[in-house]
Enzyme design. Sequence first.
Site, PDB file in Angstrom:
ATOM      1  N   GLY B  35       1.902   1.553  16.830  1.00  0.00           N
ATOM      2  CA  GLY B  35       1.474   0.295  17.436  1.00  0.00           C
ATOM      3  C   GLY B  35       2.521  -0.802  17.364  1.00  0.00           C
ATOM      4  N   ASP B  56       9.345   9.108  12.754  1.00  0.00           N
ATOM      5  CA  ASP B  56       7.894   9.318  12.861  1.00  0.00           C
ATOM      6  C   ASP B  56       7.617  10.806  12.675  1.00  0.00           C
ATOM      7  OD1 ASP B  56       5.546   7.308  14.454  1.00  0.00           O
ATOM      8  OD2 ASP B  56       5.051   9.293  13.684  1.00  0.00           O
ATOM      9  N   ASN B  64      -4.464   6.579  20.066  1.00  0.00           N
ATOM     10  CA  ASN B  64      -3.217   5.811  19.923  1.00  0.00           C
ATOM     11  C   ASN B  64      -2.862   5.076  21.213  1.00  0.00           C
ATOM     12  OD1 ASN B  64      -1.582   8.553  18.151  1.00  0.00           O
ATOM     13  ND2 ASN B  64      -2.873   6.940  17.341  1.00  0.00           N
ATOM     14  N   CYS B 185      -6.780   0.931   9.556  1.00  0.00           N
ATOM     15  CA  CYS B 185      -7.023   0.597  10.960  1.00  0.00           C
ATOM     16  C   CYS B 185      -8.105   1.470  11.587  1.00  0.00           C
ATOM     17  CB  CYS B 185      -5.742   0.714  11.773  1.00  0.00           C
ATOM     18  SG  CYS B 185      -4.581  -0.623  11.473  1.00  0.00           S
ATOM     19  N   CYS B 242       9.959 -10.923  -9.846  1.00  0.00           N
ATOM     20  CA  CYS B 242       9.594  -9.868  -8.877  1.00  0.00           C
ATOM     21  C   CYS B 242      10.063  -8.497  -9.372  1.00  0.00           C
ATOM     22  CB  CYS B 242      10.230 -10.179  -7.519  1.00  0.00           C
ATOM     23  SG  CYS B 242       9.965  -8.872  -6.308  1.00  0.00           S
ATOM     24  N   CYS B 245      13.030  -7.542  -6.577  1.00  0.00           N
ATOM     25  CA  CYS B 245      14.230  -8.356  -6.338  1.00  0.00           C
ATOM     26  C   CYS B 245      14.417  -9.453  -7.381  1.00  0.00           C
ATOM     27  CB  CYS B 245      14.199  -8.950  -4.927  1.00  0.00           C
ATOM     28  SG  CYS B 245      13.020 -10.304  -4.708  1.00  0.00           S
TER      29      CYS B 245
END
Lengths: 66, 264
Positions: B35, B56, B64, B185, B242, B245
């Site tokens: 998406g 992918d 989709n 989703c 963090c 980082c």
Amino acid sequence: MEVIINGKSEQVSDGISVSKLLEHLKIKPVAVAVELNLEIVPKSDYNKRTLKMGDKLEIISFVGGG
Amino acid sequence: MNTEQYSRHIRLPGFGTEGQKKIESARVLVVGAGGLGSPAITYLAGAGVGLLGITDDDTVELSNLPRQILHTSDNVDQPKITSAEQRVRQLNSAVKVKTYPQRLKAENVLTVIKDFDIIIDGSDNFATKFLLNDACVIGGKPLVHGGVLRYNGQVMTIVPNQKSRSACYRCIFPEPPQAGTVPNCSEAGILNTVAGVIGLIQATEAIKFIINVGDLLINRLLVFDALSMNFRTIEIKPDATCPACGKNPRIKTLSDLKEIECKG
């Protein structure tokens, strides 16, 4: 008292904790990050961290779809 | 360079033929041809990016198609990487495509991102989103994070190793959500156009980074709510504690997280 949540002015109980606020808003603490006056609040502090008038909060959801 | 093809870009202030040259020598990796990846890949191909990497490992499903515009009903059950590559070739034969028909994992992510100038996160799960964040921080690679769910989207750009610090995804979310706590989703749904909007904002950030114009979403999280039709940017400070980082980062080597999918 008045605080700013996600850019909007909201009325909340005086001295409410982050965890009580999330409960009031029906938001699961595990599903969000809370930024209070530009600092991310560690989840372990949600109970003890209380709000003051004029505090600026951002409640940021996990958004993981693509 | 085909100056006629790119004339509307070339005449932009801050773009010009110099900008187009930069675009044509740029190498952009798009993680996921779903998406977010579909609009990003389509427009980056149109812009004439020199090398487009696409990762992918999924096949095209009927559900989709509303938002994953690289793929058509003819491509159902085929690898997304195949239709993505075909579509880029149709759109712009000058763009080189490098395909990775695999899921990014701790063992391969640093090798894959090494060959690119900027990475776009179009992945559909937190395991990949956190892995990419950590890999880009460790590897010093610019990353445009993106996520969508229901009517909402988020974008943040992370440019590690610059003089002024750039907050990373873990500066907001130090740890991934526990499985089952955040809907995905397929459970929660996603409005197709929201994925389009967010994927194109990610591509816009990549183009701005490449030609060096404007202000990136560094230390800012853009949140989009299609229902109220509001865009807001939330200021994010780099967190000294963090885990990725910070000053003494806990994450020095990569490891795979348990999959927390948000399947498109």
